[in-house]
Design a protein around this motif. Structure first.
Motif, PDB file in Angstrom:
ATOM      1  N   ALA A 139     -21.605 -48.837  23.186  1.00  0.00           N
ATOM      2  CA  ALA A 139     -22.567 -49.252  24.219  1.00  0.00           C
ATOM      3  C   ALA A 139     -22.734 -48.184  25.291  1.00  0.00           C
ATOM      4  CB  ALA A 139     -22.110 -50.564  24.840  1.00  0.00           C
ATOM      5  N   GLU A 140     -21.627 -47.596  25.724  1.00  0.00           N
ATOM      6  CA  GLU A 140     -21.669 -46.592  26.796  1.00  0.00           C
ATOM      7  C   GLU A 140     -22.350 -45.305  26.334  1.00  0.00           C
ATOM      8  OE1 GLU A 140     -20.515 -44.871  30.672  1.00  0.00           O
ATOM      9  OE2 GLU A 140     -20.964 -46.869  29.880  1.00  0.00           O
ATOM     10  N   PHE A 141     -21.978 -44.796  25.171  1.00  0.00           N
ATOM     11  CA  PHE A 141     -22.570 -43.552  24.672  1.00  0.00           C
ATOM     12  C   PHE A 141     -24.052 -43.752  24.310  1.00  0.00           C
ATOM     13  CE2 PHE A 141     -18.102 -42.224  23.494  1.00  0.00           C
ATOM     14  CZ  PHE A 141     -18.052 -41.148  24.378  1.00  0.00           C
ATOM     15  N   ALA A 142     -24.397 -44.912  23.787  1.00  0.00           N
ATOM     16  CA  ALA A 142     -25.798 -45.176  23.442  1.00  0.00           C
ATOM     17  C   ALA A 142     -26.665 -45.225  24.687  1.00  0.00           C
ATOM     18  CB  ALA A 142     -25.911 -46.491  22.676  1.00  0.00           C
ATOM     19  N   ALA A 143     -26.119 -45.725  25.782  1.00  0.00           N
ATOM     20  CA  ALA A 143     -26.891 -45.848  27.023  1.00  0.00           C
ATOM     21  C   ALA A 143     -26.983 -44.528  27.788  1.00  0.00           C
ATOM     22  CB  ALA A 143     -26.261 -46.915  27.923  1.00  0.00           C
ATOM     23  N   LYS A 144     -25.922 -43.716  27.727  1.00  0.00           N
ATOM     24  CA  LYS A 144     -25.858 -42.537  28.602  1.00  0.00           C
ATOM     25  C   LYS A 144     -25.671 -41.216  27.884  1.00  0.00           C
ATOM     26  CE  LYS A 144     -23.752 -45.478  32.150  1.00  0.00           C
ATOM     27  NZ  LYS A 144     -22.514 -45.746  32.923  1.00  0.00           N
ATOM     28  N   GLY A 145     -25.479 -41.246  26.575  1.00  0.00           N
ATOM     29  CA  GLY A 145     -25.228 -40.005  25.861  1.00  0.00           C
ATOM     30  C   GLY A 145     -23.814 -39.521  26.095  1.00  0.00           C
ATOM     31  N   PHE A 146     -23.452 -38.422  25.421  1.00  0.00           N
ATOM     32  CA  PHE A 146     -22.081 -37.916  25.550  1.00  0.00           C
ATOM     33  C   PHE A 146     -21.799 -37.441  26.973  1.00  0.00           C
ATOM     34  CE2 PHE A 146     -19.062 -34.367  25.531  1.00  0.00           C
ATOM     35  CZ  PHE A 146     -17.949 -35.004  25.004  1.00  0.00           C
ATOM     36  N   SER A 147     -22.714 -36.695  27.557  1.00  0.00           N
ATOM     37  CA  SER A 147     -22.472 -36.112  28.878  1.00  0.00           C
ATOM     38  C   SER A 147     -22.400 -37.170  29.971  1.00  0.00           C
ATOM     39  CB  SER A 147     -23.569 -35.095  29.209  1.00  0.00           C
ATOM     40  OG  SER A 147     -23.590 -34.053  28.263  1.00  0.00           O
ATOM     41  N   GLY A 148     -23.250 -38.172  29.881  1.00  0.00           N
ATOM     42  CA  GLY A 148     -23.304 -39.176  30.944  1.00  0.00           C
ATOM     43  C   GLY A 148     -22.247 -40.252  30.852  1.00  0.00           C
TER      44      GLY A 148
END
Length: 243
Positions: A42-51
């Motif tokens: 959920a976190e990576f899908a929403a913000k990408g690796f950097s975010g």
């Protein structure tokens, strides 16, 4: 006035209580790891690796950062596991499709419908692939599992195409990889750009009726592409551009 003595404490009861060990919370490694992975998707899908932030992932998983590093080794390794997980879900479900006793054309149309439904139900897959493409597959290249997942799917398509050629349902020479990329491209574009296209053309592309109509149109396009031509195709001469 003389001081009154307090009654002596029940030393046996206190000692017994002190000797009793504190109840230990049983850990479930598999459950903790799965919770971290779900939160990371959920976190990576929403913000990408950097975010994305590992402390946010740990908090969403209701664990601590130490457990995240214990099970996954760090942010980079966790992100690779996320990519493997979402693609493994797609591949696993694709391989559950049984086309052995199915007409080749019905088989390919069914595979297209499956891909279409899977992308609709799993927008996180589109988002993660979009971020990873922006980074030129930087993390995906670190996975040895992901390339291995693709082979059985292409073999499944290859068998359908061969059977279609044999019974003259399909024209000859269709490449399974080109066909798969075409199907995924159509599915992905319409959904990943659905919000902007809906606004530009003032029509909601995410309604069930629009999606059903679009799927039917794609069926007709696939059928036209797969069928052998009624007459030999004429080679179109390319128009040279002026220098």
């Amino acid at each position: 006035m003389p001081k009154t003595e307090k009654p002596a404490a029940n030393t046996k009861a206190v000692a017994k209580k002190a000797d009793k060990p504190a109840a230990r919370v049983r850990r479930d490694p598999a459950k903790t790891r799965a919770s971290i992975l779900r939160a990371a998707i959920a976190e990576f899908a929403a913000k990408g690796f950097s975010g994305a932030r590992t402390d946010t992932i740990a908090r969403r998983a209701k664990t601590n950062i130490r457990m995240l590093y214990h099970y996954f080794g760090g942010k980079d390794a966790l992100y690779v596991c996320v990519l493997e997980e979402v693609l493994a879900q797609l591949r696993h479900e694709e391989l559950q499709l049984d086309f052995d006793d199915v007409d080749p054309l019905d088989g390919i149309l069914s595979m297209f419908d499956f891909i279409d439904n899977h992308f609709l139900k799993h927008p996180e897959l589109q988002q993660l692939l979009a971020f990873e493409n922006l980074n030129r597959a930087q993390h995906l290249k670190r996975s040895t599992r992901i390339p291995q997942m693709a082979s059985p799917v292409l073999e499944l398509l290859r068998k359908l195409l061969k059977r279609g050629e044999a019974n003259k349902t399909f024209r000859r020479g269709i490449d399974p990889l080109h066909l798969y990329v075409t199907m995924v491209s159509v599915v992905d574009y319409g959904k990943s750009h659905g919000f902007t296209l809906s606004h530009i053309f003032r029509e909601d592309l995410f309604t069930s009726s629009w999606q059903a109509d679009h799927r039917e149109q794609m069926h007709q396009i696939l059928i036209s592409f797969l069928m052998p031509p009624a007459t030999p195709a004429k080679r179109v001469k390319r128009v040279k551009r002026k220098a």
